[in-house]
Scaffold this motif. Sequence first.
Motif, PDB file in Angstrom:
ATOM      1  N   HIS A  59      -1.587  11.417 -23.195  1.00 43.33           N
ATOM      2  CA  HIS A  59      -2.752  11.930 -23.674  1.00 43.33           C
ATOM      3  C   HIS A  59      -3.783  11.085 -23.393  1.00 43.33           C
ATOM      4  O   HIS A  59      -3.700   9.800 -23.692  1.00 43.33           O
ATOM      5  N   THR A  60      -4.579  11.478 -22.779  1.00 44.76           N
ATOM      6  CA  THR A  60      -5.971  10.831 -22.492  1.00 44.76           C
ATOM      7  C   THR A  60      -7.338  11.705 -22.789  1.00 44.76           C
ATOM      8  O   THR A  60      -7.285  12.778 -22.344  1.00 44.76           O
ATOM      9  N   ASP A  61      -8.408  11.171 -23.304  1.00 45.45           N
ATOM     10  CA  ASP A  61      -9.488  11.661 -23.306  1.00 45.45           C
ATOM     11  C   ASP A  61     -10.404  11.584 -22.295  1.00 45.45           C
ATOM     12  O   ASP A  61     -11.744  11.467 -22.330  1.00 45.45           O
ATOM     13  N   ASN A  62      -9.917  10.535 -21.307  1.00 48.51           N
ATOM     14  CA  ASN A  62     -10.843   9.994 -20.346  1.00 48.51           C
ATOM     15  C   ASN A  62     -11.611  11.023 -19.687  1.00 48.51           C
ATOM     16  O   ASN A  62     -12.819  10.725 -19.108  1.00 48.51           O
ATOM     17  N   LEU A  63     -11.173  12.278 -19.139  1.00 47.05           N
ATOM     18  CA  LEU A  63     -12.109  13.140 -18.538  1.00 47.05           C
ATOM     19  C   LEU A  63     -13.487  13.515 -19.150  1.00 47.05           C
ATOM     20  O   LEU A  63     -14.287  13.666 -18.751  1.00 47.05           O
ATOM     21  N   GLU A  64     -13.280  13.617 -20.578  1.00 41.76           N
ATOM     22  CA  GLU A  64     -14.402  14.016 -21.439  1.00 41.76           C
ATOM     23  C   GLU A  64     -15.305  12.852 -21.212  1.00 41.76           C
ATOM     24  O   GLU A  64     -16.544  13.224 -21.292  1.00 41.76           O
ATOM     25  N   LYS A  65     -15.014  11.554 -21.172  1.00 38.56           N
ATOM     26  CA  LYS A  65     -16.117  10.461 -20.923  1.00 38.56           C
ATOM     27  C   LYS A  65     -16.622  10.653 -19.588  1.00 38.56           C
ATOM     28  O   LYS A  65     -17.817  10.283 -19.364  1.00 38.56           O
ATOM     29  N   HIS A  66     -15.964  11.107 -18.690  1.00 33.03           N
ATOM     30  CA  HIS A  66     -16.531  11.484 -17.254  1.00 33.03           C
ATOM     31  C   HIS A  66     -17.697  12.634 -17.072  1.00 33.03           C
ATOM     32  O   HIS A  66     -18.579  12.694 -16.458  1.00 33.03           O
ATOM     33  N   MET A  67     -17.412  13.571 -18.173  1.00 30.18           N
ATOM     34  CA  MET A  67     -17.905  14.845 -17.926  1.00 30.18           C
ATOM     35  C   MET A  67     -19.394  14.485 -18.609  1.00 30.18           C
ATOM     36  O   MET A  67     -20.228  15.005 -18.375  1.00 30.18           O
ATOM     37  N   SER A  68     -19.476  13.803 -19.809  1.00 32.45           N
ATOM     38  CA  SER A  68     -20.437  13.130 -20.646  1.00 32.45           C
ATOM     39  C   SER A  68     -20.464  11.824 -20.601  1.00 32.45           C
ATOM     40  O   SER A  68     -20.175  11.196 -21.875  1.00 32.45           O
ATOM     41  N   PRO A  69     -21.100  11.245 -19.541  1.00 30.18           N
ATOM     42  CA  PRO A  69     -21.005   9.622 -19.590  1.00 30.18           C
ATOM     43  C   PRO A  69     -21.949   8.941 -20.634  1.00 30.18           C
ATOM     44  O   PRO A  69     -21.689   7.876 -21.144  1.00 30.18           O
ATOM     45  N   ARG A  70     -22.953   9.653 -20.969  1.00 29.48           N
ATOM     46  CA  ARG A  70     -24.023   9.215 -21.803  1.00 29.48           C
ATOM     47  C   ARG A  70     -24.409  10.426 -22.666  1.00 29.48           C
ATOM     48  O   ARG A  70     -24.491  11.431 -22.115  1.00 29.48           O
ATOM     49  N   PRO A  71     -25.319  10.075 -23.961  1.00 30.51           N
ATOM     50  CA  PRO A  71     -25.578  11.152 -24.601  1.00 30.51           C
ATOM     51  C   PRO A  71     -26.776  11.824 -23.876  1.00 30.51           C
ATOM     52  O   PRO A  71     -27.644  11.331 -23.124  1.00 30.51           O
TER      53      PRO A  71
END
Length: 198
Positions: A59-71
């Motif tokens: 389980h990792t949400d890491n990809l979400e952080k790369h898709m939207s690195p900042r607001p």
Amino acid sequence: MPAEQILSNARLVLADQVIHGSLLIRDGLIADISAGASSLPQAQDLDGALLLPGLVELHTDNLEKHMSPRPGVDWPSASAVLTHDAQIVAAGITTVFDALSIGDINPKGKRMQQLGVMLEAIAEAEAAGQTRAEHRLHLRCEVSHPQCLELFRELVEQPLVQLVSVMDHAPGQRQFARMEKYREYYMGKYHLSPAEMD
């Protein structure tokens, strides 16, 4: 990669023990494990480093952080997948279950918008042989989300989907037995006004 490779003077992590030894790789597969250092001149000396099987991340949400690195920033999905993949491999992970959420508690969140984009980007990168880790999908189904069942039925037959978890973040139970704690947590986490939280 040479047809044969010898890794020597390593601490080999096996199923039931750690031994000081050597590993022979032939045609990309482990052909032999032996105790002690190899005396062959072509052996690569690992100087006592740990050599272990690839790790599996469930389980990792890491990809979400790369898709939207900042607001307000949407990164190109192909680049996001490859950057995520590089970090995963650098951490010794050879199989990763990328978590994709069906449902979002954050009214300002992009999870639902990015769901299909992320799935497609992972599938395309895998099919093109661009990833170094083996990517699988973990569907996280938020049961209180109104589209959960509909989207689950659409996505569950995707070939990369191999793990499903059921989540229930509804207030008044489990981690948020008290409604005021639910409000406090999500208002703080997502910077919501009382009206937005309502």
